[in-house]
Design a protein around this motif. Structure first.
Motif, PDB file in Angstrom:
ATOM      1  N   LEU A  83       1.225  -1.219  -0.374  1.00  0.00           N
ATOM      2  CA  LEU A  83      -0.162   0.071   0.321  1.00  0.00           C
ATOM      3  C   LEU A  83       0.680   1.431  -0.286  1.00  0.00           C
ATOM      4  CD1 LEU A  83      -2.782  -0.461   2.831  1.00  0.00           C
ATOM      5  CD2 LEU A  83      -2.926  -0.636   0.275  1.00  0.00           C
ATOM      6  N   THR A  84       1.705   1.264   0.547  1.00  0.00           N
ATOM      7  CA  THR A  84       3.082   2.455   0.546  1.00  0.00           C
ATOM      8  C   THR A  84       2.787   3.214  -0.726  1.00  0.00           C
ATOM      9  OG1 THR A  84       4.176   1.104   2.298  1.00  0.00           O
ATOM     10  CG2 THR A  84       5.283   3.403   1.933  1.00  0.00           C
ATOM     11  N   GLY A  85       3.156   1.958  -1.779  1.00  0.00           N
ATOM     12  CA  GLY A  85       3.724   3.068  -2.945  1.00  0.00           C
ATOM     13  C   GLY A  85       2.841   3.587  -3.370  1.00  0.00           C
ATOM     14  N   THR A  86       1.522   3.270  -3.708  1.00  0.00           N
ATOM     15  CA  THR A  86       0.183   3.958  -3.616  1.00  0.00           C
ATOM     16  C   THR A  86      -0.292   5.246  -3.700  1.00  0.00           C
ATOM     17  OG1 THR A  86      -1.021   2.737  -2.263  1.00  0.00           O
ATOM     18  CG2 THR A  86      -0.341   1.347  -4.436  1.00  0.00           C
ATOM     19  N   GLY A  87      -0.148   5.564  -2.525  1.00  0.00           N
ATOM     20  CA  GLY A  87      -0.228   6.724  -1.024  1.00  0.00           C
ATOM     21  C   GLY A  87      -1.223   5.974  -0.339  1.00  0.00           C
ATOM     22  N   LEU A  88      -2.081   4.811  -0.468  1.00  0.00           N
ATOM     23  CA  LEU A  88      -3.235   4.645   0.240  1.00  0.00           C
ATOM     24  C   LEU A  88      -3.199   4.545   1.266  1.00  0.00           C
ATOM     25  CD1 LEU A  88      -4.723   1.856  -2.691  1.00  0.00           C
ATOM     26  CD2 LEU A  88      -5.948   4.187  -2.284  1.00  0.00           C
ATOM     27  N   PRO A  89      -4.726   4.934   2.431  1.00  0.00           N
ATOM     28  CA  PRO A  89      -4.161   5.135   3.961  1.00  0.00           C
ATOM     29  C   PRO A  89      -3.900   3.517   4.350  1.00  0.00           C
ATOM     30  CG  PRO A  89      -5.921   4.987   3.048  1.00  0.00           C
ATOM     31  CD  PRO A  89      -5.721   4.823   2.290  1.00  0.00           C
ATOM     32  N   ARG A  90      -2.908   2.942   5.236  1.00  0.00           N
ATOM     33  CA  ARG A  90      -1.732   2.151   5.779  1.00  0.00           C
ATOM     34  C   ARG A  90      -3.203   1.421   6.572  1.00  0.00           C
ATOM     35  NH1 ARG A  90       4.025   2.134   7.957  1.00  0.00           N
ATOM     36  NH2 ARG A  90       2.913   0.761   8.498  1.00  0.00           N
TER      37      ARG A  90
END
Length: 93
Positions: A83-90
């Motif tokens: 998820l980190t690379g997408t900018g979505l919340p963890r």
């Protein structure tokens, strides 16, 4: 429709299209797996549960994928990395 093939992006091809007013070209957006967290999950599965594996039938493949996803659901650090690379919340731990 253009899908960003390298020959479609050349100067000669742009001139060819510009000289023909009857021709309309739509350029598709580039594929962006870095914006899709599922691509990261599939990448992890390919390197773990599906690595060096040949399935005899679709049922065997389905079982293998399900087992890999079941094991992955307990690896919060790996899922957060996807998820980190997408900018979505963890996902909270």
């Amino acid at each position: 429709m253009w899908d960003n093939l390298n020959t479609q992006l050349t100067a000669g091809m742009r001139w060819y299209v510009a000289d023909r007013d009857w021709l309309t070209v739509f350029q598709l957006p580039p594929y962006a797996p870095d914006l899709n967290p599922v691509e990261g999950v599939w990448s992890v599965l390919r390197r773990t549960a599906l690595a060096n594996r040949a399935s005899a039938d679709p049922d065997n493949l389905i079982t293998t994928v399900r087992r890999g996803l079941r094991q992955l659901q307990y690896r919060h650090d790996v899922l957060n990395g996807c998820l980190t690379g997408t900018g979505l919340p963890r996902r909270p731990p």
